[in-house]
Design an enzyme around this catalytic site. Structure first.
Site, mmCIF file in Angstrom:
data_model
loop_
_atom_site.group_PDB
_atom_site.id
_atom_site.type_symbol
_atom_site.label_atom_id
_atom_site.label_comp_id
_atom_site.label_asym_id
_atom_site.label_seq_id
_atom_site.Cartn_x
_atom_site.Cartn_y
_atom_site.Cartn_z
ATOM 1 N N HIS A 18 0.842 -1.205 0.000
ATOM 2 C CA HIS A 18 0.000 0.000 0.000
ATOM 3 C C HIS A 18 0.878 1.256 0.000
ATOM 4 O O HIS A 18 0.610 2.216 -0.717
ATOM 5 C CB HIS A 18 -0.880 0.063 1.260
ATOM 6 C CG HIS A 18 -1.923 -1.007 1.365
ATOM 7 N ND1 HIS A 18 -2.097 -1.763 2.504
ATOM 8 C CD2 HIS A 18 -2.851 -1.448 0.488
ATOM 9 C CE1 HIS A 18 -3.108 -2.597 2.326
ATOM 10 N NE2 HIS A 18 -3.567 -2.449 1.099
ATOM 11 N N LYS A 42 -15.176 -8.264 4.124
ATOM 12 C CA LYS A 42 -13.994 -8.557 4.940
ATOM 13 C C LYS A 42 -14.198 -8.173 6.398
ATOM 14 O O LYS A 42 -14.295 -6.983 6.718
ATOM 15 C CB LYS A 42 -12.789 -7.759 4.413
ATOM 16 C CG LYS A 42 -12.221 -8.261 3.111
ATOM 17 C CD LYS A 42 -10.931 -7.481 2.821
ATOM 18 C CE LYS A 42 -10.357 -7.793 1.471
ATOM 19 N NZ LYS A 42 -9.294 -6.818 1.114
ATOM 20 N N ARG A 96 -2.226 -6.154 -8.164
ATOM 21 C CA ARG A 96 -1.174 -7.172 -7.964
ATOM 22 C C ARG A 96 -1.321 -8.249 -9.030
ATOM 23 O O ARG A 96 -1.881 -7.991 -10.092
ATOM 24 C CB ARG A 96 -1.304 -7.769 -6.567
ATOM 25 C CG ARG A 96 -0.873 -6.829 -5.453
ATOM 26 C CD ARG A 96 -1.261 -7.390 -4.128
ATOM 27 N NE ARG A 96 -2.688 -7.706 -4.143
ATOM 28 C CZ ARG A 96 -3.406 -7.982 -3.076
ATOM 29 N NH1 ARG A 96 -2.844 -8.019 -1.913
ATOM 30 N NH2 ARG A 96 -4.700 -8.237 -3.167
ATOM 31 N N SER A 134 -2.851 -8.110 2.898
ATOM 32 C CA SER A 134 -3.127 -7.981 4.332
ATOM 33 C C SER A 134 -3.617 -9.297 4.930
ATOM 34 O O SER A 134 -3.251 -9.658 6.047
ATOM 35 C CB SER A 134 -4.174 -6.892 4.580
ATOM 36 O OG SER A 134 -3.707 -5.656 4.138
#
Ligand code: PNS
Length: 172
Positions: A18, A42, A96, A134
């Site tokens: 990040h 999440k 990504r 994460s």
């Protein structure tokens, strides 16, 4: 006219991946808002305030004068509404490996359907952070694995503290 970009995410917690996007993004826009947004899919480990504080701390300690053009904020509603209310014409996202693509594409299209005035801009994540997520970091840290080098040191400390607290809760 100032170009304002919003970089939204769960940031639970902020990773070096990040941070790489923030460092590169702030060079592209006049103002960058790092937004702790709500992802209903999440469950979060850290509270919104904890996440904001970690981001703020990392920006203050690791970014030079450019940090002055970065604002950290939080929002629990629809991202596109936040962008419009804050005159942000850009949504910035990091991309990504291939696994991100479909989700990011859907989200960008949905946001574009809701407003054509806000464009989503993607930055390819730096190769070092291609597999930094994460979720993986939290899983490793929860079992006592080292996440050194994947998150800023201050965040690593917060992760250790959080999981120690959780273990204490279970033991009591
Ligand atoms: O870091 P994440 O979890 O991949 O970030 C996803 C996030 C928080 C940016 C996304 O869930 C979001 O935009 N949430 C706010 C609600 C919203 O506007 N959803 C998008 C509708 S397509």
């Amino acid at each position: 006219m100032k170009t304002i970009a919003v970089y939204p995410g769960s940031f639970d917690p902020i990773t070096n991946g990040h941070l790489d996007i923030i460092e590169r993004g702030v060079k592209m826009f006049d103002e960058l808002i790092v937004l702790v947004a709500f992802n209903p899919k999440k469950p979060a480990l850290f509270t919104v305030t904890e996440r904001q504080e970690m981001i703020h701390g990392v920006i203050t300690s690791q970014l030079g004068a450019e940090g002055g053009r970065i604002r950290v904020d939080s929002y629990s509603g629809l991202l596109i509404n936040y962008a419009q209310d804050n005159n942000a014409g850009i949504i910035l996202r990091g991309l990504r490996a291939v696994s991100d693509f479909e989700y990011e594409f859907q989200m960008a299209l949905m946001n574009r359907k809701m407003s054509r005035e806000v464009e989503t801009v993607f930055l390819m994540t730096g190769y070092k952070w291609f597999y930094t997520a994460s979720n993986m970091i939290k899983e490793a840290a929860s079992f006592g694995g080292s996440v050194s080098g994947l998150v800023p040191e201050s965040v690593e400390k917060e992760l250790l503290k959080k999981y120690a607290e959780k273990r204490e809760d279970v033991c009591l």
